[in-house]
Design a protein around this motif. Structure first.
Motif, PDB file in Angstrom:
ATOM      1  N   PRO A  73      13.307  32.679  38.286  1.00 49.17           N
ATOM      2  CA  PRO A  73      12.237  33.090  38.934  1.00 49.17           C
ATOM      3  C   PRO A  73      10.870  32.407  39.208  1.00 49.17           C
ATOM      4  CG  PRO A  73      13.132  34.599  37.000  1.00 49.17           C
ATOM      5  CD  PRO A  73      13.544  33.251  37.012  1.00 49.17           C
ATOM      6  N   GLU A  74      10.839  31.316  38.229  1.00 48.73           N
ATOM      7  CA  GLU A  74       9.531  30.379  38.750  1.00 48.73           C
ATOM      8  C   GLU A  74      10.069  29.789  40.160  1.00 48.73           C
ATOM      9  OE1 GLU A  74       7.892  26.270  36.910  1.00 48.73           O
ATOM     10  OE2 GLU A  74       9.950  26.909  36.608  1.00 48.73           O
ATOM     11  N   ALA A  75      11.124  29.447  40.132  1.00 48.44           N
ATOM     12  CA  ALA A  75      11.455  28.795  41.289  1.00 48.44           C
ATOM     13  C   ALA A  75      11.205  29.422  42.661  1.00 48.44           C
ATOM     14  CB  ALA A  75      12.855  28.019  41.361  1.00 48.44           C
ATOM     15  N   ILE A  76      11.712  30.544  42.588  1.00 49.04           N
ATOM     16  CA  ILE A  76      11.573  31.670  43.677  1.00 49.04           C
ATOM     17  C   ILE A  76      10.095  31.822  43.999  1.00 49.04           C
ATOM     18  CG2 ILE A  76      12.020  33.928  44.473  1.00 49.04           C
ATOM     19  CD1 ILE A  76      14.524  33.910  42.800  1.00 49.04           C
ATOM     20  N   TRP A  77       9.323  31.921  43.025  1.00 48.90           N
ATOM     21  CA  TRP A  77       7.871  32.187  43.003  1.00 48.90           C
ATOM     22  C   TRP A  77       7.154  31.098  43.832  1.00 48.90           C
ATOM     23  CZ3 TRP A  77       3.907  29.984  39.648  1.00 48.90           C
ATOM     24  CH2 TRP A  77       2.651  30.567  39.682  1.00 48.90           C
ATOM     25  N   LEU A  78       7.542  29.705  43.440  1.00 54.55           N
ATOM     26  CA  LEU A  78       7.057  28.557  44.110  1.00 54.55           C
ATOM     27  C   LEU A  78       7.405  28.332  45.569  1.00 54.55           C
ATOM     28  CD1 LEU A  78       7.366  25.957  41.147  1.00 54.55           C
ATOM     29  CD2 LEU A  78       5.465  26.972  41.959  1.00 54.55           C
ATOM     30  N   PRO A 372     -12.681  25.696  37.995  1.00 57.27           N
ATOM     31  CA  PRO A 372     -11.475  26.537  37.237  1.00 57.27           C
ATOM     32  C   PRO A 372     -10.162  26.631  38.049  1.00 57.27           C
ATOM     33  CG  PRO A 372     -13.102  28.269  38.184  1.00 57.27           C
ATOM     34  CD  PRO A 372     -13.479  26.797  38.627  1.00 57.27           C
ATOM     35  N   LEU A 373      -9.164  26.246  37.319  1.00 55.24           N
ATOM     36  CA  LEU A 373      -7.773  26.360  38.101  1.00 55.24           C
ATOM     37  C   LEU A 373      -6.849  27.130  37.123  1.00 55.24           C
ATOM     38  CD1 LEU A 373      -7.195  22.519  38.537  1.00 55.24           C
ATOM     39  CD2 LEU A 373      -8.189  23.840  40.123  1.00 55.24           C
ATOM     40  N   PRO A 374      -6.474  28.308  37.919  1.00 53.84           N
ATOM     41  CA  PRO A 374      -5.543  28.936  37.092  1.00 53.84           C
ATOM     42  C   PRO A 374      -4.300  28.436  36.733  1.00 53.84           C
ATOM     43  CG  PRO A 374      -5.500  29.772  39.154  1.00 53.84           C
ATOM     44  CD  PRO A 374      -6.470  28.508  39.258  1.00 53.84           C
ATOM     45  N   THR A 375      -3.692  28.579  35.436  1.00 52.25           N
ATOM     46  CA  THR A 375      -2.460  28.181  34.817  1.00 52.25           C
ATOM     47  C   THR A 375      -1.224  29.181  35.256  1.00 52.25           C
ATOM     48  OG1 THR A 375      -2.577  29.284  33.055  1.00 52.25           O
ATOM     49  CG2 THR A 375      -3.431  27.093  33.179  1.00 52.25           C
ATOM     50  N   TYR A 376      -0.262  29.146  35.096  1.00 55.22           N
ATOM     51  CA  TYR A 376       0.838  30.034  35.342  1.00 55.22           C
ATOM     52  C   TYR A 376       0.202  31.306  34.697  1.00 55.22           C
ATOM     53  CZ  TYR A 376       4.608  26.931  36.995  1.00 55.22           C
ATOM     54  OH  TYR A 376       5.318  26.063  37.745  1.00 55.22           O
ATOM     55  N   ARG A 377       0.123  31.185  33.817  1.00 59.35           N
ATOM     56  CA  ARG A 377      -0.295  32.479  32.575  1.00 59.35           C
ATOM     57  C   ARG A 377      -1.738  32.970  33.331  1.00 59.35           C
ATOM     58  NH1 ARG A 377      -2.235  33.051  26.200  1.00 59.35           N
ATOM     59  NH2 ARG A 377      -3.722  34.319  26.915  1.00 59.35           N
ATOM     60  N   GLY A 378      -2.567  32.325  33.798  1.00 56.73           N
ATOM     61  CA  GLY A 378      -3.653  32.755  34.410  1.00 56.73           C
ATOM     62  C   GLY A 378      -3.277  33.470  35.906  1.00 56.73           C
ATOM     63  N   GLU A 379      -2.000  33.170  36.368  1.00 54.99           N
ATOM     64  CA  GLU A 379      -1.861  33.874  37.655  1.00 54.99           C
ATOM     65  C   GLU A 379      -0.912  34.961  37.332  1.00 54.99           C
ATOM     66  OE1 GLU A 379      -1.317  31.952  41.414  1.00 54.99           O
ATOM     67  OE2 GLU A 379      -0.887  29.960  40.338  1.00 54.99           O
ATOM     68  N   GLY A 380      -0.725  35.462  36.073  1.00 53.98           N
ATOM     69  CA  GLY A 380       0.124  36.446  35.503  1.00 53.98           C
ATOM     70  C   GLY A 380       1.651  36.264  35.529  1.00 53.98           C
ATOM     71  N   LYS A 381       1.882  34.955  35.486  1.00 54.23           N
ATOM     72  CA  LYS A 381       3.336  34.588  35.347  1.00 54.23           C
ATOM     73  C   LYS A 381       3.827  33.865  33.963  1.00 54.23           C
ATOM     74  CE  LYS A 381       4.014  35.877  39.484  1.00 54.23           C
ATOM     75  NZ  LYS A 381       4.551  36.820  39.812  1.00 54.23           N
ATOM     76  N   ASN A 382       4.652  34.384  33.484  1.00 56.95           N
ATOM     77  CA  ASN A 382       5.343  33.772  32.208  1.00 56.95           C
ATOM     78  C   ASN A 382       7.126  33.736  32.444  1.00 56.95           C
ATOM     79  OD1 ASN A 382       6.371  33.704  29.646  1.00 56.95           O
ATOM     80  ND2 ASN A 382       4.761  34.424  28.692  1.00 56.95           N
ATOM     81  N   PHE A 383       7.371  32.733  32.431  1.00 55.01           N
ATOM     82  CA  PHE A 383       8.695  32.437  32.682  1.00 55.01           C
ATOM     83  C   PHE A 383       9.404  31.986  31.431  1.00 55.01           C
ATOM     84  CE2 PHE A 383       6.436  31.267  36.622  1.00 55.01           C
ATOM     85  CZ  PHE A 383       6.642  32.201  37.414  1.00 55.01           C
ATOM     86  N   GLY A 384       8.978  32.019  30.189  1.00 54.86           N
ATOM     87  CA  GLY A 384       9.491  31.590  29.190  1.00 54.86           C
ATOM     88  C   GLY A 384      10.594  32.287  28.482  1.00 54.86           C
TER      89      GLY A 384
END
Length: 384
Positions: A73-78, A372-384
């Motif tokens: 899911p992370e790869a598709i998002w990227l 400020p730079l959003p992390t994955y979490r800051g963009e609402g993404k959690n791929f763990g």
């Protein structure tokens, strides 16, 4: 080196806990990785960064090319956000993401799946409708087998040239898949600090064994089809991996951040480019201060090496009986007596991108600018 004392004035309006990235140190670390790779392209390990802005920052620098993702899911998002040449670092059985990939020809052209077992191919066939051709790379065990011991991580069951060639032939015989290349991750070299003569000997022995076997594996796969990609290495083994002429690219990510696990290597030492600030909330006694939060423990074998470490003010240590806690972290040392309620203590994480799972934002320090730079979490993404 990163100047932790300089971070407090520029971040004075922020309330801890918060995290910063020193862009000057980040860029110097990137340049050093390129130097160590000796002209071999570096693929950025996304799990060690987990911030799209910083992935873009690294890839804009000469010597970097492509991303290694850790979840489909992370790869598709990227891929849908402009990233190209995305190699999965691990196999996936995420059925919804596999269906999504097969139905999206553009994403499928940008993403290469990692496999090491025919059953993984069977699962892909069973859940993904006919559609885009799926690119695959074969993950080969790069551990050292010595005197009956397995030295390295437990990853792929593929080890010998014959085993890898057999799976390569299965891929090549199915027109739903495209064989792209092979990967070797020598964790027992890349991920082990040079802490003793025995460790150094294991690294040398492992590098020699792998250099011979890696070439034989690649030759075996070439008998089946073309090999466009031979990925190897990690932040701790760039010189060794890139020295092998069969290797077309190396992977690194943690070296951009410079976490504490890389403090004890002989051939390199990245600058601490990322840190997080905690507030002093208690003064329980002479020589002690208690901080709010801080229990950001790194993955891996449980032990002291996975704990965050106080970085500034100098002279502070965690308490062995408490370590780093979810809601409070006591520290001790002579400098603790100079801390007041509300003061800050800067901490370093043991690993790199895992810390970003605890923060929505990395505040980038670039000279006197704070962004400020959003992390994955800051963009609402959690791929763990």
């Amino acid at each position: 080196m990163a100047d932790f004392s300089s971070y407090s004035p520029i971040t004075s309006e922020l309330d801890p806990p918060f995290a910063v990235v020193d862009l000057a140190a980040f860029r110097r670390n990137a340049d050093d990785l390129v130097r160590r790779a000796g002209g071999t392209p570096i693929r950025v390990a996304a799990k060690s960064v987990r911030c799209r802005s910083l992935l873009t920052e690294a890839l804009a620098r000469p010597g970097f090319q492509g991303v290694m993702a850790y979840a489909l899911p992370e790869a598709i998002w990227l891929a849908r956000n402009g990233f190209d040449d995305i190699l999965m670092g691990y196999p996936t059985v995420h059925r919804a993401a596999l269906r999504e990939l097969a139905a999206d020809a553009e994403a499928a052209a940008r993403i290469t799946l990692m496999i090491d077992d025919q059953d993984q191919l069977d699962l892909i066939r069973s859940v993904a409708p006919d559609g885009a051709r799926i690119r695959v790379c074969l993950d080969v065990d790069a551990s050292l087998r010595l005197l009956g011991q397995h030295l390295g991580v437990r990853r792929s069951p593929l080890r010998t040239p014959a085993q890898v060639q057999a799976l390569a032939r299965i891929v090549a015989d199915d027109n739903r898949f495209e064989l792209v290349g092979v990967m070797f991750y020598e964790a027992q070299i890349a991920g082990m600090p040079d802490s003793s003569p025995a460790v150094r000997w294991v690294k040398r022995r492992s590098a020699a064994e792998l250099a011979d076997r890696r070439g034989a594996v690649v030759d075996a796969v070439k008998q089946v089809g073309s090999v466009n990609l031979v990925n190897s290495g990690g932040t701790g083994s760039l010189e060794i991996s890139s020295a092998d002429p069969v290797v077309t690219e190396v992977t690194a990510g943690s070296g951009l951040f410079g976490p504490t696990l890389f403090d004890r290597y002989d051939v390199f030492q990245p600058e601490p480019a990322v840190a997080f600030a905690l507030s002093v909330v208690r003064r329980p006694g002479r020589g002690f201060a208690t901080l709010f939060g801080g229990g950001y423990i790194a993955s891996g074998g449980a032990g002291k090496s996975r704990l965050p470490k106080p970085a500034w003010p100098f002279g502070l240590k965690l308490i062995g009986t408490e370590g780093a806690g979810e809601v409070q972290t006591p520290v001790r040392g002579d400098t603790a007596d100079g801390l007041r309620i509300g003061d800050r203590v800067w901490m370093r994480h043991a690993k790199a991108g895992e810390m970003c799972e605890r923060f929505n934002t990395l505040y980038a320090i670039d000279g006197d600018q704070l962004t400020p730079l959003p992390t994955y979490r800051g963009e609402g993404k959690n791929f763990g």
